[in-house]
Write an enzyme that holds these catalytic residues in place. Structure first.
Site, PDB file in Angstrom:
ATOM      1  N   GLU A   1      -9.774  -5.873 -20.364  1.00 31.58           N
ATOM      2  CA  GLU A   1      -8.485  -6.432 -20.750  1.00 31.58           C
ATOM      3  C   GLU A   1      -7.410  -5.961 -19.763  1.00 31.58           C
ATOM      4  OE1 GLU A   1      -5.360  -6.070 -24.434  1.00 31.58           O
ATOM      5  OE2 GLU A   1      -7.425  -5.431 -24.766  1.00 31.58           O
TER       6      GLU A   1
ATOM      7  N   ASN B   1      -5.943   2.379 -12.580  1.00 33.22           N
ATOM      8  CA  ASN B   1      -4.939   1.439 -12.085  1.00 33.22           C
ATOM      9  C   ASN B   1      -3.552   2.032 -12.305  1.00 33.22           C
ATOM     10  OD1 ASN B   1      -3.847  -1.092 -11.121  1.00 33.22           O
ATOM     11  ND2 ASN B   1      -3.341  -1.583 -13.252  1.00 33.22           N
TER      12      ASN B   1
ATOM     13  N   LEU C   1     -10.387  -8.146 -12.788  1.00 28.11           N
ATOM     14  CA  LEU C   1     -11.790  -7.812 -12.566  1.00 28.11           C
ATOM     15  C   LEU C   1     -12.623  -8.239 -13.772  1.00 28.11           C
ATOM     16  CD1 LEU C   1     -11.015  -4.355 -11.011  1.00 28.11           C
ATOM     17  CD2 LEU C   1     -11.999  -6.311  -9.798  1.00 28.11           C
TER      18      LEU C   1
ATOM     19  N   HIS D   1       0.363   0.874 -13.024  1.00 30.09           N
ATOM     20  CA  HIS D   1       1.126  -0.286 -13.494  1.00 30.09           C
ATOM     21  C   HIS D   1       2.605   0.108 -13.607  1.00 30.09           C
ATOM     22  CE1 HIS D   1       1.905  -4.065 -15.513  1.00 30.09           C
ATOM     23  NE2 HIS D   1       2.644  -3.389 -16.384  1.00 30.09           N
TER      24      HIS D   1
ATOM     25  N   GLY E   1       0.790  -1.232   0.000  1.00 30.02           N
ATOM     26  CA  GLY E   1       0.000   0.000   0.000  1.00 30.02           C
ATOM     27  C   GLY E   1       0.816   1.273   0.000  1.00 30.02           C
TER      28      GLY E   1
ATOM     29  N   ALA F   1       8.553   7.092  -8.503  1.00 30.61           N
ATOM     30  CA  ALA F   1       7.826   7.847  -9.537  1.00 30.61           C
ATOM     31  C   ALA F   1       6.322   7.579  -9.441  1.00 30.61           C
ATOM     32  CB  ALA F   1       8.350   7.472 -10.919  1.00 30.61           C
TER      33      ALA F   1
HETATM   34  C1  GRF Z   1       3.160  -1.121  -7.549  1.00 29.28           C
HETATM   35  O1  GRF Z   1       4.389  -1.266  -8.195  1.00 29.28           O
HETATM   36  C2  GRF Z   1       2.056  -0.994  -8.550  1.00 29.28           C
HETATM   37  O2  GRF Z   1       2.441  -0.342  -9.724  1.00 29.28           O
HETATM   38  C3  GRF Z   1       1.722  -2.426  -8.860  1.00 29.28           C
HETATM   39  O3  GRF Z   1       1.853  -3.097  -7.624  1.00 29.28           O
HETATM   40  C4  GRF Z   1       2.760  -2.380  -6.787  1.00 29.28           C
HETATM   41  C5  GRF Z   1       2.026  -2.085  -5.530  1.00 29.28           C
HETATM   42  O4  GRF Z   1       2.842  -1.498  -4.567  1.00 29.28           O
HETATM   43  N1  GRF Z   1       0.421  -2.542  -9.458  1.00 29.28           N
HETATM   44  P1  GRF Z   1       2.186  -0.850  -3.277  1.00 29.28           P
HETATM   45  O5  GRF Z   1       1.287  -1.893  -2.643  1.00 29.28           O
HETATM   46  O6  GRF Z   1       1.424   0.363  -3.703  1.00 29.28           O
HETATM   47  O7  GRF Z   1       3.358  -0.520  -2.395  1.00 29.28           O
END
Ligand code: GRF
Length: 207
Positions: free
Chosen positions: A145, A109, A95, A111, A14, A175
């Site tokens: 997707e 989201n 989902l 990524h 988190g 970042a």
């Molecule tokens: C992050 O790198 C995010 O981009 C990916 O999962 C990781 C989650 O990290 N989807 P956190 O739980 O927010 O520390």
């Protein structure tokens, strides 16, 4: 200012949730987190939310028979929270199209790659293997997707000589923490400020 209600879905540490919590603490930030939902009981992000005084809920996918039933419970919880927007922050479940359709344009989201490169997991290892010199992260709209959907914002970081998955991952994560609040702010501005630059850019991208 009136702040938009947001639900954040997590599965783990988190740290992106923390970045959103910190941003929401600013008076000029247009969102407030009304609930944090985890599909894992031991997700550290739940503690971060509790510390910040945010309501938490755990909905374990293993308690449901099938993805539709799990997603229906998720939808109900988000709707009950009064959230208008949903931020996936390290939420490690795919989902269903039905769920995503109910939150179309309102679910984001983050990524850890410059999409459309390196979808799925182990993105930093994939970037190192590919030999790219620039890597980064993406906040995008969620569609059925995986790791697809319109790109809202991206941030790039250099890949440095001697980087490991760990060093590169830490640079990208730093970042991410800047990018996610900016992207949420951008989506809310596009929805709520007709005629704003954000709004016109969105129209243009969707045209
Ligand atoms: C992050 O790198 C995010 O981009 C990916 O999962 C990781 C989650 O990290 N989807 P956190 O739980 O927010 O520390």
């Amino acid at each position: 200012m009136s702040k938009k209600a947001v639900a954040v879905l997590i599965s783990g540490s988190g740290s992106n949730l923390q970045a959103l919590i910190d941003a929401c603490g600013r008076a000029d930030f247009p969102a407030r987190i009304v609930r944090v939902i985890s599909n894992k009981v031991d997700a550290y992000g739940l503690k971060r939310a509790e510390t910040a005084g945010i309501a938490t809920q755990t909905i374990q996918h293993i308690d449901y028979e099938g993805r539709e039933a799990f997603d229906a419970a998720l939808h109900q919880a988000i709707a009950d929270s009064g959230a208008e927007y949903v931020c996936l922050a390290g939420f490690m479940r795919l989902l269903t199209p039905g769920f995503v359709g109910q939150w179309e344009g309102k679910i984001l989201n983050i990524h850890p790659s410059l999409l459309p490169l390196f979808k799925g997991t182990h993105t930093h290892a994939a970037a190192l293997t590919a030999g790219v010199k620039i890597h980064g992260c993406t906040v995008h709209q969620v569609i059925a997707e995986m790791d697809a959907g319109a790109i809202i914002l991206q941030a790039a970081v250099p890949v440095l000589a001697g980087d490991t998955e760990d060093t590169l991952g830490k640079r990208v994560l730093a970042a991410e923490h800047i990018l996610y609040p900016l992207a949420l702010q951008k989506v809310i501005a596009a929805d709520t400020l007709p005629g704003s630059l954000f709004s016109r850019e969105k129209d243009f991208l969707l045209a």
